[in-house]
Design a protein around this motif. Structure first.
Motif, PDB file in Angstrom:
ATOM      1  N   GLY A  98      -1.781   4.619  -4.228  1.00  0.00           N
ATOM      2  CA  GLY A  98      -1.807   5.845  -3.433  1.00  0.00           C
ATOM      3  C   GLY A  98      -0.658   6.056  -2.537  1.00  0.00           C
ATOM      4  O   GLY A  98       0.730   5.379  -2.842  1.00  0.00           O
ATOM      5  N   ILE A 122       0.859   4.854   0.388  1.00  0.00           N
ATOM      6  CA  ILE A 122       2.163   3.926   0.862  1.00  0.00           C
ATOM      7  C   ILE A 122       3.029   2.883  -0.510  1.00  0.00           C
ATOM      8  O   ILE A 122       4.135   2.527  -0.407  1.00  0.00           O
ATOM      9  CB  ILE A 122       1.793   2.124   1.405  1.00  0.00           C
ATOM     10  CG1 ILE A 122       2.520   2.303   2.637  1.00  0.00           C
ATOM     11  CG2 ILE A 122       0.297   1.732   0.757  1.00  0.00           C
ATOM     12  CD1 ILE A 122       3.215   2.879   3.346  1.00  0.00           C
ATOM     13  N   ARG A 180      -3.863   8.003 -12.224  1.00  0.00           N
ATOM     14  CA  ARG A 180      -2.567   7.921 -11.305  1.00  0.00           C
ATOM     15  C   ARG A 180      -2.369   6.952 -11.178  1.00  0.00           C
ATOM     16  O   ARG A 180      -1.452   5.934 -11.580  1.00  0.00           O
ATOM     17  CB  ARG A 180      -4.084   8.040  -9.906  1.00  0.00           C
ATOM     18  CG  ARG A 180      -2.706   7.503  -8.794  1.00  0.00           C
ATOM     19  CD  ARG A 180      -3.484   7.074  -6.919  1.00  0.00           C
ATOM     20  NE  ARG A 180      -3.057   8.534  -6.170  1.00  0.00           N
ATOM     21  CZ  ARG A 180      -3.567   8.396  -4.634  1.00  0.00           C
ATOM     22  NH1 ARG A 180      -4.310   7.985  -5.255  1.00  0.00           N
ATOM     23  NH2 ARG A 180      -3.839   9.687  -4.910  1.00  0.00           N
ATOM     24  N   GLU A 183     -12.439  -7.538  -0.660  1.00  0.00           N
ATOM     25  CA  GLU A 183     -13.208  -7.860  -1.887  1.00  0.00           C
ATOM     26  C   GLU A 183     -12.179  -8.142  -3.089  1.00  0.00           C
ATOM     27  O   GLU A 183     -11.611  -8.439  -4.114  1.00  0.00           O
ATOM     28  CB  GLU A 183     -13.807  -6.596  -3.015  1.00  0.00           C
ATOM     29  CG  GLU A 183     -14.194  -6.587  -4.218  1.00  0.00           C
ATOM     30  CD  GLU A 183     -14.518  -5.130  -4.577  1.00  0.00           C
ATOM     31  OE1 GLU A 183     -15.042  -4.404  -4.460  1.00  0.00           O
ATOM     32  OE2 GLU A 183     -14.021  -5.147  -6.002  1.00  0.00           O
ATOM     33  N   TRP A 207      -1.163  15.038   8.112  1.00  0.00           N
ATOM     34  CA  TRP A 207      -0.546  14.678   7.079  1.00  0.00           C
ATOM     35  C   TRP A 207      -0.878  14.078   5.911  1.00  0.00           C
ATOM     36  O   TRP A 207      -0.624  14.033   4.843  1.00  0.00           O
ATOM     37  CB  TRP A 207       1.237  14.278   7.383  1.00  0.00           C
ATOM     38  CG  TRP A 207       0.403  12.712   8.039  1.00  0.00           C
ATOM     39  CD1 TRP A 207       0.649  12.633   9.571  1.00  0.00           C
ATOM     40  CD2 TRP A 207       0.612  11.624   7.787  1.00  0.00           C
ATOM     41  NE1 TRP A 207      -0.177  11.049   9.356  1.00  0.00           N
ATOM     42  CE2 TRP A 207      -0.093  10.149   8.534  1.00  0.00           C
ATOM     43  CE3 TRP A 207       1.593  11.109   5.956  1.00  0.00           C
ATOM     44  CZ2 TRP A 207      -0.569   9.247   7.859  1.00  0.00           C
ATOM     45  CZ3 TRP A 207       0.489   9.843   5.907  1.00  0.00           C
ATOM     46  CH2 TRP A 207       0.767   8.693   6.949  1.00  0.00           C
TER      47      TRP A 207
HETATM   48  N1  LIG Z   1      -0.266   6.188   4.599  1.00  0.00           N
HETATM   49  C1  LIG Z   1       0.312   5.124   5.117  1.00  0.00           C
HETATM   50  O1  LIG Z   1       1.542   5.726   5.765  1.00  0.00           O
HETATM   51  C2  LIG Z   1       0.393   3.795   6.038  1.00  0.00           C
HETATM   52  C3  LIG Z   1       1.462   3.008   6.629  1.00  0.00           C
HETATM   53  C4  LIG Z   1       1.128   2.071   6.300  1.00  0.00           C
HETATM   54  C5  LIG Z   1      -0.089   1.156   5.449  1.00  0.00           C
HETATM   55  N2  LIG Z   1      -0.898   1.989   5.150  1.00  0.00           N
HETATM   56  C6  LIG Z   1      -1.777   1.100   4.487  1.00  0.00           C
HETATM   57  O2  LIG Z   1      -2.247   1.146   2.886  1.00  0.00           O
HETATM   58  C7  LIG Z   1      -2.880   0.958   2.310  1.00  0.00           C
HETATM   59  C8  LIG Z   1      -3.337   2.216   1.738  1.00  0.00           C
HETATM   60  O3  LIG Z   1      -3.244   2.994   2.183  1.00  0.00           O
HETATM   61  P1  LIG Z   1      -3.088   4.384   1.345  1.00  0.00           P
HETATM   62  O4  LIG Z   1      -2.658   5.399   2.375  1.00  0.00           O
HETATM   63  O5  LIG Z   1      -1.707   3.952   0.749  1.00  0.00           O
HETATM   64  O6  LIG Z   1      -4.195   4.978   0.733  1.00  0.00           O
HETATM   65  P2  LIG Z   1      -4.632   5.972  -0.136  1.00  0.00           P
HETATM   66  O7  LIG Z   1      -5.990   6.441   0.372  1.00  0.00           O
HETATM   67  O8  LIG Z   1      -3.242   6.903  -0.504  1.00  0.00           O
HETATM   68  O9  LIG Z   1      -4.798   5.228  -1.288  1.00  0.00           O
HETATM   69  C9  LIG Z   1      -5.419   3.712  -1.709  1.00  0.00           C
HETATM   70  C10 LIG Z   1      -5.346   3.749  -3.522  1.00  0.00           C
HETATM   71  O10 LIG Z   1      -5.974   2.558  -3.641  1.00  0.00           O
HETATM   72  C11 LIG Z   1      -7.455   3.191  -4.419  1.00  0.00           C
HETATM   73  N3  LIG Z   1      -8.482   2.353  -3.828  1.00  0.00           N
HETATM   74  C12 LIG Z   1      -9.484   2.480  -3.331  1.00  0.00           C
HETATM   75  N4  LIG Z   1     -10.496   1.233  -3.528  1.00  0.00           N
HETATM   76  C13 LIG Z   1      -9.686   0.316  -4.337  1.00  0.00           C
HETATM   77  C14 LIG Z   1     -10.162   0.184  -5.579  1.00  0.00           C
HETATM   78  N5  LIG Z   1     -11.768  -1.201  -5.136  1.00  0.00           N
HETATM   79  N6  LIG Z   1      -9.667  -0.706  -6.801  1.00  0.00           N
HETATM   80  C15 LIG Z   1      -8.538  -0.069  -7.037  1.00  0.00           C
HETATM   81  N7  LIG Z   1      -8.206   0.749  -6.363  1.00  0.00           N
HETATM   82  C16 LIG Z   1      -8.566   1.513  -5.245  1.00  0.00           C
HETATM   83  C17 LIG Z   1      -7.338   4.482  -4.621  1.00  0.00           C
HETATM   84  O11 LIG Z   1      -7.646   4.899  -5.719  1.00  0.00           O
HETATM   85  C18 LIG Z   1      -5.643   4.865  -4.018  1.00  0.00           C
HETATM   86  O12 LIG Z   1      -5.200   5.288  -5.171  1.00  0.00           O
HETATM   87  C19 LIG Z   1      -4.312   1.305   3.432  1.00  0.00           C
HETATM   88  O13 LIG Z   1      -5.048  -0.095   4.384  1.00  0.00           O
HETATM   89  C20 LIG Z   1      -3.003   2.204   5.079  1.00  0.00           C
HETATM   90  O14 LIG Z   1      -3.229   1.637   6.034  1.00  0.00           O
HETATM   91  C21 LIG Z   1      -0.830   3.440   4.860  1.00  0.00           C
END
Ligand SMILES: NC(=O)c1ccc[n+]([C@@H]2O[C@H](COP(=O)([O-])OP(=O)(O)OC[C@H]3O[C@@H](n4cnc5c(N)ncnc54)[C@H](O)[C@@H]3O)[C@@H](O)[C@H]2O)c1
Length: 370
Positions: free
Chosen positions: A18, A20, A46, A84, A165
């Motif tokens: 996703g 990050i 994706r 998990e 955002w």
């Molecule tokens: N977005 C940011 O700016 C940011 C910054 C730093 C840290 N993070 C951390 O990164 C992590 C992800 O955030 P994000 O913003 O990328 O979220 P997001 O929702 O954009 O992406 C998460 C992805 O994981 C996939 N997913 C969820 N459960 C799953 C599973 N059981 N098996 C396989 N795929 C699965 C989803 O389909 C999605 O594509 C979080 O822990 C968040 O705290 C995000």
């Protein structure tokens, strides 16, 4: 280098591609002891699109976990899936490095650390921003005694809310999210890096009734259920007696409060944003009460997200502890859990876990070469 690839690199499989993940994909090519092999996501389209962009294979989650070529799973799923995926990776004989928080609760996280210990595998966790020159330079100032003895620190991170955002922001308002579990890890990991483990916390927590609505992307206009405290203020007592006051909030439209400061008997450090790697550090001292930027004094230069995994890969190779460790993330998770408990129950909570400060990153170090 000790990975299974013929070039000695650690073979990386990413689960969760996703928002990050793009920052990791931008950085991985610069980290010579890691090689991206495959990606997977619940959203297979994706995953396929990202795989094409990165020139690697797209697999199902099951296939990635079963793939004998992969040494380490980089777990970039949402917080509710962290445990998990981590347990499944360890059960498949792979190291795991994940985004923060380590898990939703310490009860969920404990088996992850136990399973890794049983199997002789590593668990690493974000944030690795604290290994960059910003936080490491501040640490070097403290460790070198330039600020005298540390007395206290103050953190005030705030924003109106990530729904403005992020295209899929619902998880920020569910357990594992909120300003504390989302942004707390950057500040709390820095505070433990500076002053060591926390022994007691007190806190107050609240949430407004302001409706939260997705502002951008496919789901724009969707209401978001709020199941977390959105304004959290805490006092942390470190084992050595230093006091950290920490406020994190999704309730603030604008502010002029300093983000992060450390107070020593001989001066103050203006600590740069710990969600970034390389911002400069300023100090004002008892003898020169003008803010002055200080030269870089530690940290991996020009680092980006993934440097903590490269540090872990190097540590596997050299059989030393890695810095962005599961144990450190566990202690930070217990601080956050205790803050919420203290705030809700109006009590002081003593922590059960402790952790040593991670080794400093000397200036000029590279995760591949020392
Ligand atoms: N977005 C940011 O700016 C940011 C910054 C730093 C840290 N993070 C951390 O990164 C992590 C992800 O955030 P994000 O913003 O990328 O979220 P997001 O929702 O954009 O992406 C998460 C992805 O994981 C996939 N997913 C969820 N459960 C799953 C599973 N059981 N098996 C396989 N795929 C699965 C989803 O389909 C999605 O594509 C979080 O822990 C968040 O705290 C995000």
């Amino acid at each position: 280098m000790g990975g299974t690839l013929s070039n000695g690199r650690l073979a990386v499989g990413v689960i969760g591609v996703g928002n990050i993940s793009q920052q990791y994909f931008a950085e991985l090519p610069a980290l010579p002891n890691l090689e991206l092999i495959a990606v997977a996501d619940l959203d297979v389209e994706r995953a396929a699109a990202v795989a094409r962009e990165q020139g690697v294979e797209s697999l199902t989650v099951d296939a990635l976990l079963a793939d004998p070529r992969i040494d380490v799973v980089l777990n970039l799923t949402i917080p509710a899936a962290h445990t998990e995926i981590a347990l499944r990776a360890l059960d498949a004989g792979k190291h795991v490095y994940g985004e923060k928080p380590l898990a939703l609760t310490t009860a969920d996280a404990a088996p992850v650390l136990a399973r890794a210990a049983e199997r002789g595998l590593r668990v690493g966790s974000a944030p690795d921003t604290v290994l960059g020159t910003g936080i490491q330079t501040a640490r070097a100032l403290l460790d070198g005694g330039r600020m005298g003895s540390p007395v206290a620190a103050a953190v005030a991170w705030s924003a109106p809310g990530h729904e403005l955002w992020h295209p899929a922001p619902a998880f920020y308002y569910q357990p594992g999210g909120g300003p504390l579990f989302d942004m707390g890890p950057y500040y709390l990991t820095s505070l433990v890096t500076f002053f060591g483990a926390v022994v007691r916390v007190s806190a107050a927590v609240t949430r407004s009734t302001r409706p939260r609505t997705v502002a951008t992307g496919l789901h724009a206009g969707t209401d978001i259920p709020v199941d977390v405290d959105t304004h959290v203020t805490a006092i942390l007592e470190h084992a050595g007696g230093v006091l950290s006051t920490v406020t994190v909030s999704f309730e603030v439209w604008e502010t002029r409060v300093p983000l992060f400061e450390v107070y020593g008997t001989e001066g103050t450090i203006a600590v740069p944003d710990p969600n970034r790697f390389s911002d400069s550090v300023a100090v004002a001292t008892s003898t020169d009460r003008t803010w002055r930027d200080v030269p870089v004094g530690g940290g991996y230069p020009d680092a980006g997200r993934g440097v903590g995994l490269a540090d872990m890969a190097r540590a596997i190779d050299t059989r030393r502890p890695h810095r962005a460790s599961g144990e450190l993330a566990f202690h930070v998770l217990e601080i956050m859990e205790s803050v919420i408990q203290a705030g809700r129950a109006h009590e002081v909570v003593s922590l059960a876990s402790t952790v040593a400060r991670p080794e400093p990153v000397p200036w000029g170090a590279h995760p591949d070469s020392w």
